[in-house]
Design a protein around this motif. Structure first.
Motif, short mmCIF file in Angstrom:
data_model
loop_
_atom_site.label_atom_id
_atom_site.label_comp_id
_atom_site.label_asym_id
_atom_site.label_seq_id
_atom_site.Cartn_x
_atom_site.Cartn_y
_atom_site.Cartn_z
N ASP A 91 34.88 75.42 -8.39
CA ASP A 91 34.65 76.98 -9.33
C ASP A 91 35.67 77.77 -8.56
O ASP A 91 35.12 78.46 -7.28
N ARG A 92 36.17 78.65 -8.98
CA ARG A 92 37.01 80.14 -8.82
C ARG A 92 36.85 81.05 -9.58
O ARG A 92 37.93 81.23 -10.68
N HIS A 93 35.60 81.71 -9.90
CA HIS A 93 35.95 83.26 -10.92
C HIS A 93 34.51 83.29 -10.61
O HIS A 93 33.34 83.30 -9.64
N THR A 97 25.62 85.05 -8.84
CA THR A 97 24.22 84.32 -8.36
C THR A 97 25.19 83.18 -7.08
O THR A 97 24.60 82.51 -6.03
N ALA A 98 26.42 83.47 -6.62
CA ALA A 98 27.35 82.76 -6.01
C ALA A 98 28.80 83.24 -5.48
O ALA A 98 29.15 84.12 -6.56
N PRO A 99 29.05 82.77 -4.70
CA PRO A 99 30.30 83.22 -4.22
C PRO A 99 31.63 82.89 -4.56
O PRO A 99 31.65 81.97 -6.29
N PHE A 103 30.28 75.36 -5.14
CA PHE A 103 30.97 74.28 -5.71
C PHE A 103 29.41 73.75 -6.77
O PHE A 103 28.33 74.49 -5.89
N HIS A 104 29.44 72.98 -7.95
CA HIS A 104 28.54 72.51 -8.39
C HIS A 104 28.25 71.37 -7.96
O HIS A 104 28.50 70.46 -8.30
N SER A 112 23.24 75.22 -9.97
CA SER A 112 23.35 76.14 -9.06
C SER A 112 23.92 75.53 -8.58
O SER A 112 24.91 74.48 -8.15
N ALA A 113 24.68 76.94 -7.29
CA ALA A 113 26.40 76.56 -7.13
C ALA A 113 26.10 76.48 -5.01
O ALA A 113 25.04 77.89 -5.36
#
Length: 143
Positions: A91-93, A97-99, A103-104, A112-113
């Motif tokens: 994902d990119r958005h 809680t993640a960059p 990636f999941h 969690s990513a």
């Protein structure tokens, strides 16, 4: 196969998805593509993967691609067998809680990513990196 998740934000970039679809089929792994639910009002680009490349226990595989006008994306890989679905997602958005690019991980594309392993920002680079990930997974399954 499992149901698709809805996209995170903004309108789909259909012209970019059409480019991704045409370029994806230049790779031997991708056998076909189509917009779902249809080409009139697409919600996802579905890339069908060559079933001959998978072990007999796998009865379906695909990449669901959503690319948005602002450059965000989600690419979901699913590999189904009778007793489970193995999946992961890039994902990119924005995500608190993640960059932004994350990636999941498999086997369930968990909530969690981790930071994304993809190196490219360009839509074709992202697609080809994901296809290489799937090719590597297939090689590992056959070893």
């Amino acid at each position: 196969m499992t149901a698709r998740e809805e996209g995170p934000s903004g309108p789909l970039d259909v012209p970019t998805l059409e480019v991704l679809a045409r370029r994806a089929t230049t790779r031997s792994l991708v056998s076909n593509w189509e917009f779902r639910p249809d080409s009139i009002s697409p919600r996802v680009l579905e890339l069908r993967l060559d079933e001959k490349r998978y072990p007999a226990s796998v009865n379906g595989s695909r990449l669901d691609v959503r690319w948005f006008v602002g450059g965000d994306y989600t690419i979901h890989y699913l590999e189904a067998s009778d007793d489970r679905t193995w999946q992961c997602r890039w994902d990119r958005h924005p995500k608190p809680t993640a960059p932004r690019e994350h990636f999941h991980p498999p086997p369930n594309a968990s909530s969690s990513a981790a930071p994304s392993p993809l190196e490219s920002d360009h839509h074709l680079g992202v697609l080809f990196d994901v296809l290489e990930y799937v090719e590597t997974r297939l090689r590992e399954r056959h070893e």
